[in-house]
Design a protein around this motif. Structure first.
Motif, PDB file in Angstrom:
ATOM      1  N   UNK A   1      19.262 -24.200 -11.797  1.00 50.20           N
ATOM      2  CA  UNK A   1      19.979 -23.601 -12.355  1.00 50.20           C
ATOM      3  C   UNK A   1      19.415 -22.825 -13.418  1.00 50.20           C
ATOM      4  N   UNK A   2      20.265 -21.963 -14.159  1.00 46.49           N
ATOM      5  CA  UNK A   2      19.891 -21.173 -15.513  1.00 46.49           C
ATOM      6  C   UNK A   2      20.141 -21.581 -16.586  1.00 46.49           C
ATOM      7  N   UNK A   3      19.399 -21.067 -17.750  1.00 43.95           N
ATOM      8  CA  UNK A   3      19.848 -21.261 -19.139  1.00 43.95           C
ATOM      9  C   UNK A   3      19.681 -19.957 -19.812  1.00 43.95           C
ATOM     10  N   UNK A   4      21.121 -19.249 -20.086  1.00 44.04           N
ATOM     11  CA  UNK A   4      20.807 -17.867 -20.491  1.00 44.04           C
ATOM     12  C   UNK A   4      21.612 -17.753 -21.811  1.00 44.04           C
ATOM     13  N   UNK A   5      20.641 -16.937 -22.701  1.00 44.92           N
ATOM     14  CA  UNK A   5      21.292 -16.623 -24.271  1.00 44.92           C
ATOM     15  C   UNK A   5      21.187 -15.360 -24.454  1.00 44.92           C
ATOM     16  N   UNK A   6      22.083 -14.922 -24.909  1.00 47.52           N
ATOM     17  CA  UNK A   6      22.268 -13.532 -25.501  1.00 47.52           C
ATOM     18  C   UNK A   6      22.419 -13.635 -27.191  1.00 47.52           C
ATOM     19  N   UNK A   7      21.787 -12.912 -27.928  1.00 46.81           N
ATOM     20  CA  UNK A   7      22.422 -12.967 -29.338  1.00 46.81           C
ATOM     21  C   UNK A   7      21.905 -11.495 -30.176  1.00 46.81           C
TER      22      UNK A   7
END
Lengths: 329, 329
Positions: free
Chosen positions: A246-252
């Motif tokens: 799976x994935x672990x995506x972050x935007x900030x």
């Protein structure tokens, strides 16, 4: 008078849109659009399996559709890119048709397609047309819901949104999209090339910032594979320990004393799936939805439920933050 | 151009509205209205303690105000009853002024004042005016938030909302309102006479039903005292074990296979204060806000934040379900 609806794009989401729209007493489905030669020319009953739509033809071309059918609203589920979606929709918008789309980038199209957004907005205003991007993620849990919560805030310093999806419970395309079974480095490379990861994530952040009138610095986005810590078997994939599950995506982004951070984990066998929103401000608000709002079925609901609202909206490229409060329709 | 704002009602909530509005770069406060002879004639700086509003006079009469000042928006915090509020606001609405009110019944005024609502709607449309009731409860946690969640629902069977407020942490008028220190039977009698209990609770339910297009049977409303199980001392009240320390109010209605139930507990020393919303449907959604959204300060925020949205709304008696998505402004 019922709202005449055309379904543009007849993949799984589009087919489900037809099914849900067919249950609405206010909706009349009048046709479909799909470039797939296996679908074009057939009826919506044949392709979507919905009874009584034998007379609703699927056209391969929008202009051909327009020569025979005049929809009030088009449901668009045929792409993730704003510029491509605008191009597909232009002939319809020129005729004053209103569009609700699941295209992820249309949630805030000015982010990646500013010129196309401006041009489409102008032609919509001229023709009385309107176009809206919506869904669940993007479109609700990590953008609309946080914005809505700020409606009772005296001040807002920062917004944090978090979504954990147990991909094991989701359909095959999602399990594939999150990289199930890939070598971690292969997944990282694909993300760098823009070929993996959750689409529209930066748009969620941009919509929040826009709604609040915040000018933030550049959006940073990271996406790391989640590594299987045990062998995983789903209905569709077998993932050995050590491979991507799976994935672990972050935007900030931050600026002017404000910050927004959105954190998305979608992986097989994820524990404690949920959605959460934290508003830091006055008052601070911590919201949590146990198990989260499941994606695909609810995205279709978001699209259909937006139809009465886009019909009432002013002409133009519209945003979820401008439309009336979301509501079942 | 800044939005010219008049504050109508200078009790604690009204004073706080002036304070919050004064922080907004888009707002220009231009006057106040209050019938209290201790306030009328004074300036907003004198009464609200906000600097630089010495030139903003408080008028005892709306017509007098209108002869000297032309507001774009009036913030109304001077009553809980729809018909009375409409009567107070009519001279303003006739001049095309837009109003945001904390009046609880204005959340859905057609429930208890259908004729006044129709008449006011007509005069608003004629004059280009608009009026909106909003707040936190009613106005957000048990009505707007549940409606918003149904925006991603394919189907909705029932809606349950729950709010538990620890009244010990709240201001004196709320502690008094919930019956602190009363004999339980005295509280029950007051509720039967319409002199106790949380105002606008039926309106929350009615707004949800209206937004979803549900025709339900009559709304039932109950309100029971919460009995202190120990001696309680707050900053304002001393409540002996066995006396009333708060209220437990329930509204519910059902019909056509749908049901709505809202459950409110406000009492001293309440444990685990929170807001919760459960949508039963497809998908079901269980939302929880730990500690809940605190009332008064957030109600003022809801009023101020609604100003830009009521300015863009069509003329008429407006509902939160028709306005654009709530957002900090």
């Amino acid at each position: 008078m019922k709202t005449k609806i055309v379904q543009f794009g007849l993949g799984p989401i589009g087919v489900d849109c037809v099914k849900l729209a067919a249950t609405k007493p206010w909706a009349e489905i009048v046709g479909g659009v799909d470039i797939d030669p296996d679908k074009a020319g057939k009826s919506l009953t044949e392709v979507a399996g919905v009874p009584d739509l034998d007379a609703c033809r699927i056209y391969s071309d929008v202009n051909e559709l327009l020569s025979e059918v005049r929809p009030d609203v088009v449901l668009h589920t045929a792409g993730s890119r704003a510029a491509e979606s605008f191009a597909q929709l232009t002939p319809l918008l020129k005729q004053g048709v209103r569009v609700v789309s699941s295209c992820e980038e249309l949630l805030f199209p000015a982010l990646r397609a500013p010129q196309e957004t401006e041009a489409t907005d102008a032609l919509c205003r001229e023709a009385g047309a309107a176009v809206l991007g919506t869904g669940v993620n993007p479109g609700f849990v990590l953008d609309v819901l946080p914005i809505c919560l700020t409606g009772v805030a005296r001040s807002v310093a920062s917004i944090y949104g978090e979504r954990v999806v147990n991909a094991s419970t989701r359909r095959m395309p999602l399990q594939r999209k999150v990289g199930s079974g890939m070598e971690p480095d292969q997944f990282r490379a694909l993300f760098r090339e823009g070929k993996a990861g959750h689409a529209g994530f930066q748009e969620s952040l941009a919509l929040i910032a826009h709604a609040l009138g915040w000018t933030l610095g550049p959006i940073t986005e990271t996406c790391e594979p989640v590594i299987a810590d045990h062998d995983i078997q789903t209905d569709y994939f077998k993932v050995a320990k050590g491979l991507t599950c799976g994935l672990h995506q972050i935007v900030e982004a931050e600026g002017e004393g404000h910050a927004i951070k959105l954190d998305l984990k979608m992986y097989l066998d994820a524990q404690d799936p949920h959605d959460a929103v934290h508003i830091e401000g006055e008052p601070s608000i911590k919201l949590r939805i146990d198990k989260g709002v499941a994606g695909d079925g609810a995205t279709v609901a978001a699209v259909i439920n937006a139809v009465p609202r886009i019909l009432k909206a002013p002409a133009g490229v519209r945003l979820m933050s401008e439309l009336a409060l979301p509501c079942w329709a």
